[in-house]
Structures are given as structure tokens and as C-alpha cells.
Enzyme design. Sequence first.
Site, mmCIF file in Angstrom:
data_model
loop_
_atom_site.group_PDB
_atom_site.id
_atom_site.type_symbol
_atom_site.label_atom_id
_atom_site.label_comp_id
_atom_site.label_asym_id
_atom_site.label_seq_id
_atom_site.Cartn_x
_atom_site.Cartn_y
_atom_site.Cartn_z
ATOM 1 N N ASP A 1 -20.079 -73.927 -26.155
ATOM 2 C CA ASP A 1 -19.682 -74.673 -26.723
ATOM 3 C C ASP A 1 -19.959 -74.688 -28.393
ATOM 4 O O ASP A 1 -19.323 -74.949 -29.267
ATOM 5 C CB ASP A 1 -20.760 -75.738 -26.382
ATOM 6 C CG ASP A 1 -22.213 -75.547 -26.236
ATOM 7 O OD1 ASP A 1 -23.019 -74.123 -26.292
ATOM 8 O OD2 ASP A 1 -23.514 -76.462 -26.689
ATOM 9 N N HIS B 1 -29.691 -72.263 -23.624
ATOM 10 C CA HIS B 1 -30.209 -73.004 -24.870
ATOM 11 C C HIS B 1 -31.543 -72.017 -25.580
ATOM 12 O O HIS B 1 -33.059 -71.382 -25.184
ATOM 13 C CB HIS B 1 -31.536 -74.128 -24.358
ATOM 14 C CG HIS B 1 -30.464 -74.450 -26.048
ATOM 15 N ND1 HIS B 1 -31.512 -74.835 -26.787
ATOM 16 C CD2 HIS B 1 -29.507 -75.411 -26.032
ATOM 17 C CE1 HIS B 1 -30.843 -75.746 -27.537
ATOM 18 N NE2 HIS B 1 -30.008 -76.464 -27.475
ATOM 19 N N THR C 1 -24.075 -78.855 -30.146
ATOM 20 C CA THR C 1 -22.883 -78.829 -28.796
ATOM 21 C C THR C 1 -22.170 -80.423 -28.516
ATOM 22 O O THR C 1 -20.844 -80.906 -28.377
ATOM 23 C CB THR C 1 -23.907 -79.954 -27.511
ATOM 24 O OG1 THR C 1 -24.693 -78.725 -27.484
ATOM 25 C CG2 THR C 1 -23.520 -79.505 -26.473
HETATM 26 C C1 GP9 Z 1 -28.737 -81.479 -25.637
HETATM 27 C C2 GP9 Z 1 -27.952 -80.222 -25.252
HETATM 28 C C3 GP9 Z 1 -28.233 -78.707 -26.396
HETATM 29 O O1 GP9 Z 1 -28.362 -82.113 -24.386
HETATM 30 O O2 GP9 Z 1 -26.503 -80.427 -25.068
HETATM 31 O O3 GP9 Z 1 -27.950 -78.999 -27.561
HETATM 32 P P1 GP9 Z 1 -27.304 -78.208 -28.418
HETATM 33 O O4 GP9 Z 1 -28.835 -78.666 -29.035
HETATM 34 O O5 GP9 Z 1 -27.036 -76.893 -28.409
HETATM 35 O O6 GP9 Z 1 -26.879 -79.326 -29.829
HETATM 36 MN MN MN Z 2 -25.132 -76.782 -27.281
#
Ligand code: GP9
Ligand code: MN
Length: 414
Positions: A256, A197, A82
Site C-alpha cells: 500500500d 504495520h 492506506t
Molecule cells: C488501519 C490500517 C493502517 O486500519 O489500514 O492504516 P495506515 O496507518 O497504514 O494508513
Molecule cells: Mn498502510
Amino acid sequence: GNELNDIKSFIDDNVRINEKSNMFGAAEGKNVIWINAESLQSFVIKNELNGEEVTPFLNSLIEDEDTYYFENFYEQTGQGKTSDSEFLVENSMYPLSRGAVFFTHSTNEYHATPEIIKDEGYNSAVLHANSGSFWNRFQMYDSIGFDHFYDENSYEINPDNSVGWGLKDKPFFEQSIKHLQSMDKPFYAKLITLTNHFPFELGEEDRSIEPYHSNSNTLNNYFPAVRYMDEAIEEFFTLLESTDLYENSIIVIMGDHIGISANHNKAMSMYLDKEEITPYDQVQLQRVPLLIHIPGDGNGKTISTVSGQIDIKPTILSLLGIDTKNDIYFGNDLFAKNRKSYIALRNGDFISNEFIFTAGTCYNRETGEIIEEDTNKGIEKVSSCNEIRNNVETELQHSDDLIYGDLLRFYDFD
Ligand code: GP9
Ligand code: MN
């Protein structure tokens, strides 16, 4: 000094487009509401599971006359996930080939979108219901010029409205409205979702579609989690429309990075009804959705241009009517003609109008066929593929040099 001049010349010769696109200024003075859609990949868009659409709201939004949808838009992140996507978006520079630039170079000098638009009277913020130190965001957001970070302390979070990583997306969007309303206008606000996620945990009560059945629980659970995010975004639009924010804003939604890695290829090939996932398919799976919704525009359409996260900064600045003629960036306005012909992935692979280069091989982008050197035509094609390969390497190197040398300290942006 010399290094910076080389980089500037490279950009002037290979990247920069001097004429403005016909969308220049189309969102001048409007708020920008940016939705970072966690782990959202393009393969679920307009796709089905058990005869049901996976993303009914996004599908209908894509068909809306006010939405521009980019169907060949690639994520370009590395290990910083992200945070790398955020880095690409705000700076139009590449993240690093190892580690996360949010951790390793958070005190560098940058010239990111939040800082640039401040001069035009914009106020900027990130809204994300996680700890402010995750990905070193507090520090990095300060360096790239965000005025405020609404982190977990700005949200009411309890066991009832949480799952997996924390606050669920529906209450997150609900609670975010009041923050957006309280911000000085015009604003640039980035909302980062969390529910979709890995490992895509979701309570029974939030499941509108059943999981998939395969040997990968990750892929199986991805579908109901994506649907939950789709519904959360729909509810957010409904809330926005009930305020005066909607009319005065543009809303951008971007995936993302991938959510389903190559470890799940067996299950993925089953879902996509393919014999196997080839290296070519793997690159195509790095497409993530990008939707730019401009209320009242009326000319929205689906655009097939090869594009990527590196293009966002010049696109947003152009939409806001801000000139970038002396800036340092490696992407182009998505609406411009004569765009650079390739999108570089962080590992040196690339997608061009004509080719996909991966695992040491050039493929025909449209057919997926390997380009063989068995004819004169084939030799010619491989050599033009190699030419792009060299450009990609130089470009990634220039971006790395800027970061490792903190070179923007010495650059005069005026
Ligand atoms: C955590 C979220 C996830 O704050 O933005 O991050 P990622 O694991 O997808 O890099
Ligand atoms: Mn992410």
C-alpha cells in the site's frame, strides 16, 4: 461545466488509450481477491537477510507461470497512507496533497470500481479486522459503492490471536475464507492486512527470521514482520486452493505504501550497502510490489514498465472485460501499449521512462546520474524533463479540482 470539459480533454489527449490490451477480458466473470499488503516495499523482494530470503513465498509466486509481477510499480500516497492507496486503486484519481481524502471528501460523488462492476453483476466487499471508523472507512466505502464491509465485528479477536494493531494476519486470512465463501459470486473482495504495520511488533513465536542489526529498530523489526506476512499470504493461498475459490478467481497483491521512512536512511543505506540514500534512491524506494496472479494463465512474467497505483482501476476493469471509454481516470491499463510515459508522485516528483524528477533535479532513470545542462544534449533533455513536469502539475491539479469541486456530480458516464 467548462472545468469538467477541460479535464475530459486532458484525459482524452494525454491519458486515454483507445485500443484494448491483449489482456482485455482475461479474467472475465472471475472473482477478484485483492490483498492490500500493509507497508510492503519492493526492496525486500528477492532480497536476503543473513543469507535467508525475506519473502520466500512471494518470490516463488513471482516466478510462477500464472503471475505477472510489476517491478517498477510506485506507491503514490500522501498523508492518508492506506486510505490514499485505496483511493488511488478504486478511483484512478490522486489523493490530496494534504489531509486524507477519505476524511475530507467522503460524501463526494465518485465513479469507482465497486460501483462500475456492480452493473456487471459483481458483489463487492472489504475485509479488514479493524474498526470501521478508522480512516472513515464506513462512510467512504459507501460512497465508492462497496456492498459490504467485514470489519472487526466480523472476526473473532482475542489476546491470543492479536499483536500490535490487532488481529494477526494468519488468523485474519483463516477467518476470511468463510466470508469469501458466503459472498455472492462473482465478487470483488479487498483484504487489508494489519500485522506488518509500524512499529512492526511481533511475538517471538511468530518470528521466522531474526531482526536486522542497525541503529533503527523500525528497520530491524521490519524484516521478521514482512516474513510473517509472507507466510500468512502463503497459508491463505493454500486455504484458497483447498476450495473452489482459487480456480474461479484472480488474486492481486499490492504493497500500500512505504513502511520505512527517510528517517531511517542511515540504517537503510547500511542494509542496501550504499554510501548514502540519495534523492534518486529515495524515489526508487517508493516502489511497492504488484503481483497479478491469474490461475491457469501460463504466460506470467516480470514486467518492467514504469507504473503505479493510479493504473489499477483501468487494469482491473480491462481484465474483467469492462469498457472504460467514457470514464474519468488518470492511469492506464498496465498491459496496454502506448501507455502514458510517467507516474506522478503526490508531491509533484515523477518517474518517466527516461527520467526521475525529484528535489528539483532530473536524473537519468536507469543510471541515477544527474542530467546536467552542460551540453546541447543535456539542455534538450532537461527541457523534455520539464515538459513532463508541466503535464504532471496539470494532471494533479485536474484531479484536485475534481475532488474539491465534487465535479463528478455533473459528469455523464454513459
Ligand atoms: C488501519 C490500517 C493502517 O486500519 O489500514 O492504516 P495506515 O496507518 O497504514 O494508513
Ligand atoms: Mn498502510
